[in-house]
Design a protein around this motif. Sequence first.
Motif, PDB file in Angstrom:
ATOM      1  N   UNK A  91       1.167  -0.941   0.397  1.00  0.00           N
ATOM      2  CA  UNK A  91       0.240  -0.065   0.087  1.00  0.00           C
ATOM      3  C   UNK A  91       0.785   1.303  -0.010  1.00  0.00           C
ATOM      4  N   UNK A  92       1.925   1.825   0.733  1.00  0.00           N
ATOM      5  CA  UNK A  92       3.107   2.752   0.579  1.00  0.00           C
ATOM      6  C   UNK A  92       3.001   2.666  -0.248  1.00  0.00           C
ATOM      7  N   UNK A  93       3.809   1.267  -1.229  1.00  0.00           N
ATOM      8  CA  UNK A  93       5.588   1.732  -2.097  1.00  0.00           C
ATOM      9  C   UNK A  93       3.694   2.865  -3.722  1.00  0.00           C
ATOM     10  N   UNK A  94       2.121   1.706  -3.351  1.00  0.00           N
ATOM     11  CA  UNK A  94       1.497   2.195  -4.598  1.00  0.00           C
ATOM     12  C   UNK A  94       0.910   3.495  -3.856  1.00  0.00           C
ATOM     13  N   UNK A  95       1.138   4.810  -2.992  1.00  0.00           N
ATOM     14  CA  UNK A  95      -0.094   5.422  -2.024  1.00  0.00           C
ATOM     15  C   UNK A  95       0.518   6.740  -1.789  1.00  0.00           C
ATOM     16  N   UNK A  96       1.378   5.979  -0.698  1.00  0.00           N
ATOM     17  CA  UNK A  96       2.563   7.169  -0.482  1.00  0.00           C
ATOM     18  C   UNK A  96       3.762   6.938  -0.315  1.00  0.00           C
ATOM     19  N   UNK A  97       4.435   6.849  -1.622  1.00  0.00           N
ATOM     20  CA  UNK A  97       6.087   6.080  -1.458  1.00  0.00           C
ATOM     21  C   UNK A  97       6.730   7.046  -0.533  1.00  0.00           C
ATOM     22  N   UNK A  98       6.773   8.377  -0.807  1.00  0.00           N
ATOM     23  CA  UNK A  98       7.706   9.665  -0.326  1.00  0.00           C
ATOM     24  C   UNK A  98       7.596   9.550   1.888  1.00  0.00           C
ATOM     25  N   UNK A  99       7.098   8.702   2.090  1.00  0.00           N
ATOM     26  CA  UNK A  99       7.137   8.437   3.551  1.00  0.00           C
ATOM     27  C   UNK A  99       8.271   7.846   4.052  1.00  0.00           C
ATOM     28  N   UNK A 100       8.222   6.731   2.949  1.00  0.00           N
ATOM     29  CA  UNK A 100       9.433   5.596   3.290  1.00  0.00           C
ATOM     30  C   UNK A 100      10.963   5.741   3.610  1.00  0.00           C
ATOM     31  N   UNK A 101      11.397   6.091   4.607  1.00  0.00           N
ATOM     32  CA  UNK A 101      13.498   6.470   4.406  1.00  0.00           C
ATOM     33  C   UNK A 101      13.738   5.484   3.900  1.00  0.00           C
ATOM     34  N   UNK A 102      15.501   5.684   3.182  1.00  0.00           N
ATOM     35  CA  UNK A 102      16.109   5.474   3.200  1.00  0.00           C
ATOM     36  C   UNK A 102      16.813   3.928   3.692  1.00  0.00           C
ATOM     37  N   UNK A 103      16.695   3.667   4.883  1.00  0.00           N
ATOM     38  CA  UNK A 103      17.410   2.350   6.006  1.00  0.00           C
ATOM     39  C   UNK A 103      16.307   2.050   6.525  1.00  0.00           C
ATOM     40  N   UNK A 104      14.564   2.050   5.618  1.00  0.00           N
ATOM     41  CA  UNK A 104      13.726   0.891   5.854  1.00  0.00           C
ATOM     42  C   UNK A 104      13.488   0.394   4.349  1.00  0.00           C
ATOM     43  N   UNK A 105      14.215   0.943   3.462  1.00  0.00           N
ATOM     44  CA  UNK A 105      14.091   0.521   2.038  1.00  0.00           C
ATOM     45  C   UNK A 105      15.581  -1.083   1.859  1.00  0.00           C
ATOM     46  N   UNK A 106      16.255  -0.570   2.583  1.00  0.00           N
ATOM     47  CA  UNK A 106      17.544  -1.179   2.775  1.00  0.00           C
ATOM     48  C   UNK A 106      16.940  -2.940   3.919  1.00  0.00           C
ATOM     49  N   UNK A 139       9.824  -0.173  -7.979  1.00  0.00           N
ATOM     50  CA  UNK A 139      10.435   0.810  -8.754  1.00  0.00           C
ATOM     51  C   UNK A 139       9.444   1.653  -9.950  1.00  0.00           C
ATOM     52  N   UNK A 140       8.433   1.781  -9.283  1.00  0.00           N
ATOM     53  CA  UNK A 140       7.782   2.658  -9.958  1.00  0.00           C
ATOM     54  C   UNK A 140       7.922   3.926 -10.067  1.00  0.00           C
ATOM     55  N   UNK A 141       8.201   4.338 -11.679  1.00  0.00           N
ATOM     56  CA  UNK A 141       8.719   5.905 -11.395  1.00  0.00           C
ATOM     57  C   UNK A 141       7.867   6.895 -10.376  1.00  0.00           C
ATOM     58  N   UNK A 142       8.610   7.540  -9.246  1.00  0.00           N
ATOM     59  CA  UNK A 142       7.579   8.819  -8.724  1.00  0.00           C
ATOM     60  C   UNK A 142       7.715   9.704  -9.502  1.00  0.00           C
ATOM     61  N   UNK A 143       7.325  10.780  -9.032  1.00  0.00           N
ATOM     62  CA  UNK A 143       7.145  12.505  -9.689  1.00  0.00           C
ATOM     63  C   UNK A 143       8.579  13.245  -9.227  1.00  0.00           C
ATOM     64  N   UNK A 144       9.523  12.237  -8.676  1.00  0.00           N
ATOM     65  CA  UNK A 144      10.884  13.188  -8.207  1.00  0.00           C
ATOM     66  C   UNK A 144      12.390  11.564  -8.293  1.00  0.00           C
ATOM     67  N   UNK A 145      11.637  10.345  -8.705  1.00  0.00           N
ATOM     68  CA  UNK A 145      12.204   8.894  -9.074  1.00  0.00           C
ATOM     69  C   UNK A 145      11.941   8.780 -10.088  1.00  0.00           C
ATOM     70  N   UNK A 146      13.064   8.729 -11.031  1.00  0.00           N
ATOM     71  CA  UNK A 146      12.449   7.710 -12.480  1.00  0.00           C
ATOM     72  C   UNK A 146      13.069   5.961 -12.327  1.00  0.00           C
ATOM     73  N   UNK A 147      13.562   5.512 -11.061  1.00  0.00           N
ATOM     74  CA  UNK A 147      13.542   3.970 -11.151  1.00  0.00           C
ATOM     75  C   UNK A 147      12.293   3.772  -9.974  1.00  0.00           C
ATOM     76  N   UNK A 148      12.069   4.643  -8.585  1.00  0.00           N
ATOM     77  CA  UNK A 148      10.994   4.862  -7.914  1.00  0.00           C
ATOM     78  C   UNK A 148      11.603   4.900  -6.489  1.00  0.00           C
ATOM     79  N   UNK A 149      10.569   4.088  -5.458  1.00  0.00           N
ATOM     80  CA  UNK A 149      12.587   4.376  -4.301  1.00  0.00           C
ATOM     81  C   UNK A 149      13.363   3.079  -3.840  1.00  0.00           C
TER      82      UNK A 149
END
Length: 557
Positions: A91-106, A139-149
């Motif tokens: 849900x977060x990646x589809x709807x609010x991807x900007x709230x996730x941090x780089x550490x959480x992505x790792x 990996x869905x593109x967002x408004x600021x990242x061409x390769x997503x989060x």
Amino acid sequence: MFEAALKKYRDAIDRALSYKYAVQGVLYDDLAQARSLQFMRYVIVWTLRLVSPPHDYPTQQPRLPLPADQPEAFRCLPEYFLDVVIGNFKFIFRSVPHVITSTQCDELATLCITFLRSSEYIKNPYLKAGLVAIMFYGIWPTYSRSKGVLGDLLNSFPFATEHLLHALMKFYIEVENTGAHTQFYDKFNIRYEIFQVIKCIWSNAIYRERLSQEAKKNHDFFVRFVNLLLNDVTFVLDESLTAFHTIHRLQLELEDGGLAAAARTEKEEQLAASEGLARNYMQLTNETVSMLKLFTDALADAFTTAEIVQRLADMLDYNLDVMAGDKNSELKVREPERYGFQPRRLLAEIVDVYLNLGDKAAFVAAVARDGRSYRPRNFDKAASILAKWALKSPEHIAAWQALAARIQRAKEADDQTEEDLGEIPDEFLDPLMYTLMSDPVLLPASRISIDRATLRAHLLSDPHDPFNRVPLSIDDVMPDVALKLRIDDFKREKKRGARRLRADEGAMKEVEEEAAATAAAEVVGQGPAAAGGGGGDDGGGGGGGGGDGEGCMDTGH
């Protein structure tokens, strides 16, 4: 009464909308989701520490594959434990991807890769599919990242570059059988997401090197992956092109103004169904052919193994015949872009696969041996299309024509070999393919000899003896040395006899040519001699008499 009923339904709609907006307000609240992610992070770290010795993640990354013996605490966890985590991040990646941090992505990427690489830890295939879906949405593109989060992370994270590709390929194989009644269609949806993740990381040379190592180190594993990829390409291409044949036919039939109303309605329904199938299958076709092109470019040798190469050649020849053969006009449909159908691009990608493998003798021989779909004129027609629409550079078109010439020569050589061998004894023929065996092996249970390449291809999809259904692996068979020696003797004797026959025919031809040349020389030599003799008999007027005599021959009696 009507007004009261109307008010009742309006109130119900208002209550439903109020509930919907209230839920959205909570779910889309950045602070609420940030707190949720913080809790999910603790869950992920605890789970990874639980399953991976020495249980000190994130100080050390998990060592993959995980131990075969699962920790008892992990085995006791309910299925929904991971299901909640997966659903939350989807849900977060589809709807609010900007709230996730780089550490959480790792940590999330580590979780996904760990349980896909050691997939035995999760029994439910749809939970594992959820791990793929997280990366797909990531990996869905967002408004600021061409390769997503997650795109940039997957290309730079050492743990991912070491394990991700193997994990994706392993689940690609596993998802062939999910156990659900919808598994046939589910596997294509899941594999579509896998393709998207692979395309995202393919520009990274480290992953391509990993793939090369995988093909060499785990040959059987890689061949199983390639076999399933070929199955998918064959199926979705055939279904897509069949749907376009149906659409073309129905569109022509609906142009008939005299069609009865009931018949027209029935055909319109058939057309709508065929259009839906065409859209779905064409999306999968574009992705699978694109993936085949990428993999054959990187690992041509792996696609020309004995158990794979003939199936690949047959599939390519069949689709080239459909795209550039006599019936390609039946693929013409109105507004092909509605279905994602780009026939020129598809033809160009099929040509790319041919060219990627064109310098491999095994592939050239396999194309030449295809007695069903190989036609030299298809290669000529494809070259014309490529040149007409500038789909390939002149260098690529020249390479395509050179490949066509090599295949044609291989076909002629193969035909000559078949003619030289003549009638082959049945005992030398493969019992499944009815071709001359080159490496016969003896099956332990049925005691039947079969060609090793045929058996390996069979075992890719069915791990049983093809004659009595006893479980079987390639390690169980024994080379049939005696039969191989007899086959080699047969081939050697036939070839020796064919060489002698050709030598005798050549010698005979030389004798006939010499005799013909001698006879021609004698005829040429007798002409002037006869003219001189006439002059001797008749004296000085012989030349003139000869001329008059020739005139008399022309004019008759």
